[in-house]
Design a protein around this motif. Structure first.
Motif, PDB file in Angstrom:
ATOM      1  N   ASN A  37       0.836  -1.207   0.000  1.00  0.00           N
ATOM      2  CA  ASN A  37       0.000   0.000   0.000  1.00  0.00           C
ATOM      3  C   ASN A  37       0.866   1.250   0.000  1.00  0.00           C
ATOM      4  OD1 ASN A  37      -2.269  -1.607   0.221  1.00  0.00           O
ATOM      5  ND2 ASN A  37      -2.073  -1.693   2.455  1.00  0.00           N
ATOM      6  N   ALA A  38       0.239   2.373  -0.260  1.00  0.00           N
ATOM      7  CA  ALA A  38       0.958   3.654  -0.137  1.00  0.00           C
ATOM      8  C   ALA A  38       1.384   3.837   1.317  1.00  0.00           C
ATOM      9  CB  ALA A  38       0.033   4.786  -0.563  1.00  0.00           C
ATOM     10  N   PHE A  39       2.409   4.644   1.521  1.00  0.00           N
ATOM     11  CA  PHE A  39       2.896   4.845   2.888  1.00  0.00           C
ATOM     12  C   PHE A  39       1.932   5.715   3.696  1.00  0.00           C
ATOM     13  CE2 PHE A  39       6.805   3.936   0.500  1.00  0.00           C
ATOM     14  CZ  PHE A  39       7.217   2.829   1.227  1.00  0.00           C
ATOM     15  N   ASP A  40       1.720   5.296   4.944  1.00  0.00           N
ATOM     16  CA  ASP A  40       0.914   6.104   5.861  1.00  0.00           C
ATOM     17  C   ASP A  40       1.754   7.214   6.467  1.00  0.00           C
ATOM     18  OD1 ASP A  40      -1.703   4.565   6.038  1.00  0.00           O
ATOM     19  OD2 ASP A  40      -0.207   2.992   6.355  1.00  0.00           O
ATOM     20  N   ALA A  41       3.055   6.961   6.604  1.00  0.00           N
ATOM     21  CA  ALA A  41       3.914   7.973   7.247  1.00  0.00           C
ATOM     22  C   ALA A  41       5.352   7.819   6.767  1.00  0.00           C
ATOM     23  CB  ALA A  41       3.864   7.809   8.767  1.00  0.00           C
ATOM     24  N   ILE A  42       6.091   8.912   6.843  1.00  0.00           N
ATOM     25  CA  ILE A  42       7.521   8.927   6.523  1.00  0.00           C
ATOM     26  C   ILE A  42       8.270   9.372   7.775  1.00  0.00           C
ATOM     27  CG2 ILE A  42       9.343   9.907   5.045  1.00  0.00           C
ATOM     28  CD1 ILE A  42       7.132   8.500   3.431  1.00  0.00           C
ATOM     29  N   VAL A  43       9.294   8.615   8.163  1.00  0.00           N
ATOM     30  CA  VAL A  43      10.207   9.061   9.224  1.00  0.00           C
ATOM     31  C   VAL A  43      11.522   9.398   8.529  1.00  0.00           C
ATOM     32  CG1 VAL A  43      11.507   8.364  11.273  1.00  0.00           C
ATOM     33  CG2 VAL A  43       9.117   7.658  11.017  1.00  0.00           C
ATOM     34  N   HIS A  44      11.859  10.682   8.513  1.00  0.00           N
ATOM     35  CA  HIS A  44      13.034  11.117   7.749  1.00  0.00           C
ATOM     36  C   HIS A  44      14.209  11.401   8.695  1.00  0.00           C
ATOM     37  CE1 HIS A  44      15.703  13.008   5.039  1.00  0.00           C
ATOM     38  NE2 HIS A  44      15.378  14.254   5.330  1.00  0.00           N
ATOM     39  N   LEU A  45      15.170  10.479   8.700  1.00  0.00           N
ATOM     40  CA  LEU A  45      16.335  10.591   9.600  1.00  0.00           C
ATOM     41  C   LEU A  45      17.642  10.742   8.829  1.00  0.00           C
ATOM     42  CD1 LEU A  45      15.414   7.559  11.935  1.00  0.00           C
ATOM     43  CD2 LEU A  45      14.895   9.968  12.344  1.00  0.00           C
ATOM     44  N   ALA A  46      17.617  10.494   7.502  1.00  0.00           N
ATOM     45  CA  ALA A  46      18.869  10.513   6.727  1.00  0.00           C
ATOM     46  C   ALA A  46      19.492  11.901   6.770  1.00  0.00           C
ATOM     47  CB  ALA A  46      18.587  10.109   5.280  1.00  0.00           C
ATOM     48  N   SER A  47      20.741  11.952   7.191  1.00  0.00           N
ATOM     49  CA  SER A  47      21.405  13.246   7.357  1.00  0.00           C
ATOM     50  C   SER A  47      22.845  12.974   7.722  1.00  0.00           C
ATOM     51  CB  SER A  47      20.694  13.976   8.510  1.00  0.00           C
ATOM     52  OG  SER A  47      21.458  15.013   9.058  1.00  0.00           O
ATOM     53  N   ILE A  48      23.702  13.950   7.489  1.00  0.00           N
ATOM     54  CA  ILE A  48      25.009  13.928   8.149  1.00  0.00           C
ATOM     55  C   ILE A  48      24.726  14.450   9.552  1.00  0.00           C
ATOM     56  CG2 ILE A  48      27.292  15.002   8.171  1.00  0.00           C
ATOM     57  CD1 ILE A  48      26.986  14.647   5.011  1.00  0.00           C
ATOM     58  N   PRO A  49      25.019  13.645  10.605  1.00  0.00           N
ATOM     59  CA  PRO A  49      24.420  13.934  11.913  1.00  0.00           C
ATOM     60  C   PRO A  49      25.220  14.811  12.873  1.00  0.00           C
ATOM     61  CG  PRO A  49      25.397  11.769  11.960  1.00  0.00           C
ATOM     62  CD  PRO A  49      25.703  12.343  10.606  1.00  0.00           C
ATOM     63  N   HIS A  50      26.371  15.287  12.463  1.00  0.00           N
ATOM     64  CA  HIS A  50      27.168  16.111  13.386  1.00  0.00           C
ATOM     65  C   HIS A  50      27.879  17.215  12.603  1.00  0.00           C
ATOM     66  CE1 HIS A  50      26.632  12.978  16.353  1.00  0.00           C
ATOM     67  NE2 HIS A  50      27.121  12.087  15.505  1.00  0.00           N
ATOM     68  N   PRO A  51      28.214  18.327  13.282  1.00  0.00           N
ATOM     69  CA  PRO A  51      29.022  19.364  12.626  1.00  0.00           C
ATOM     70  C   PRO A  51      30.409  18.840  12.297  1.00  0.00           C
ATOM     71  CG  PRO A  51      28.098  20.177  14.711  1.00  0.00           C
ATOM     72  CD  PRO A  51      27.833  18.709  14.649  1.00  0.00           C
ATOM     73  N   ARG A  52      30.960  19.241  11.195  1.00  0.00           N
ATOM     74  CA  ARG A  52      32.351  19.015  10.807  1.00  0.00           C
ATOM     75  C   ARG A  52      32.713  17.542  10.617  1.00  0.00           C
ATOM     76  NH1 ARG A  52      34.343  22.844   8.334  1.00  0.00           N
ATOM     77  NH2 ARG A  52      36.473  22.366   8.936  1.00  0.00           N
TER      78      ARG A  52
END
Ligand SMILES: NC(=O)c1ccc[n+]([C@@H]2O[C@H](COP(=O)([O-])OP(=O)(O)OC[C@H]3O[C@@H](n4cnc5c(N)ncnc54)[C@H](O)[C@@H]3O)[C@@H](O)[C@H]2O)c1
Length: 293
Positions: A74-89
């Motif tokens: 089925n289509a998604f009910d929700a998106i959890v968006h965590l993808a990121s570079i997670p710290h400065p520098r």
């Protein structure tokens, strides 16, 4: 009734892996997305570079019968968006900026085009003014309404990510984007450093001695998926206590003598308030570091 379907980006990361397990154990169908799966996540997944709009849109539109004709997705009910570079520098500032901003735009835009209106996104405590030694906050506990202050490029991507979320919600009245301002995320291994913090409170001065257990971060994300509201909103996500044995009141009086203390602080009460997350999301942290050291 079919299970609710949630797509988790950054699913191979520190927070993402625990979020996937937590959502699975609470009855959700998960589709995991990351550009770098080092191991099989054990759930349906796709390797995608989310700074590429086509790949983001493809991931978020993973529906219908799969290529083996097995399952109806089925289509998604929700998106959890965590993808990121997670710290400065961690990488250059310009790469941090373009990765985090473009991936977040691509996820919000793809969700909008596909009519997916329930998004939970990992913002960060950094936009509250870290390092607090240099910030202009006037009182503790710090609450969501302080002026945003991005002192690193990483923090600026969180300030602007929240602005982006607000604009998407203004233009799409049905859309919800919960921006969770996670504190510094700790897993069991990280608790080994905590005895050292007791000897020198300066080590954690920068974030007012706050932290978030990775399991409690996952709980807050699930609760944010489940809480119904419209528009963009922000929530500070911390554990109930600080990383210190010294009382919070003593720490503030000694290290931040100019800060006003609002109300009464209990012994080791967090100085980044999680009251709003508890009240609106029903978040209730379960895992203090004191059980693991
Ligand atoms: N770790 C912390 O202390 C902390 C604190 C506050 C907020 N956060 C936020 O929580 C989220 C998760 O952090 P984490 O600690 O799990 O980080 P992590 O680095 O362990 O995981 C992030 C995952 O995102 C993936 N990723 C990054 N950019 C991508 C892209 N362009 N396309 C596809 N995948 C991409 C990476 O491969 C990685 O697996 C991040 O948004 C981070 O900013 C983390």
């Amino acid at each position: 009734m079919s299970k609710k379907r949630v797509l988790v980006t950054g699913a191979a990361g520190k927070v993402g892996k625990v979020v996937v397990d937590d959502l699975l154990s609470h009855g959700y169908d998960i589709f995991a997305v990351d550009r770098d799966f080092k191991e099989d996540p054990g759930v349906p997944h796709m390797t995608a570079e989310l700074t590429n709009f086509g790949e983001a849109l493809d991931a978020l539109s993973s529906t219908g019968v799969d290529v083996y004709g097995r399952a109806e997705m089925n289509a998604f009910d929700a998106i959890v968006h965590l993808a990121s570079i997670p710290h400065p520098r961690e990488v250059s500032d310009a790469d941090t900026f373009s990765n985090n901003m473009v991936a977040t735009y691509n996820i919000f835009e793809s969700a909008k085009r596909l009519g997916i209106n329930n998004i939970v996104w990992s913002s960060s405590e950094t936009l509250l003014g870290i390092p607090f030694e240099q910030s202009k906050i006037e009182a503790v506990p710090v609450t969501e309404d302080v002026k945003k202050y991005g002192s690193s490029t990483y923090a600026i991507t969180k300030v602007l990510g929240e602005e982006l979320a607000e604009q998407f919600c203004l233009h799409n009245p049905e859309m919800k984007i919960a921006c969770l301002r996670l504190s510094n995320v700790m897993e069991d291994e990280d608790y080994k450093q905590f005895p050292d913090y007791q000897k020198d409170p300066n080590k954690r001065l920068w974030n007012l001695w706050s932290y978030i257990d990775v399991r409690d971060a996952a709980q807050s994300i699930r609760k944010a998926v489940e809480t119904e509201f419209k528009g963009m909103d922000t929530f500070i996500i911390t554990n109930d206590d600080t990383v210190m044995d010294t009382s919070s009141e003593e720490l503030v009086k000694e290290y931040y003598p100019n800060l006003k203390i609002n109300g009464e602080l209990t012994e080791n009460q967090t100085l980044l308030s999680n009251e709003k997350a508890k009240r609106i999301l029903g978040y209730q942290p379960q895992h203090s570091w004191r059980e693991f050291v």
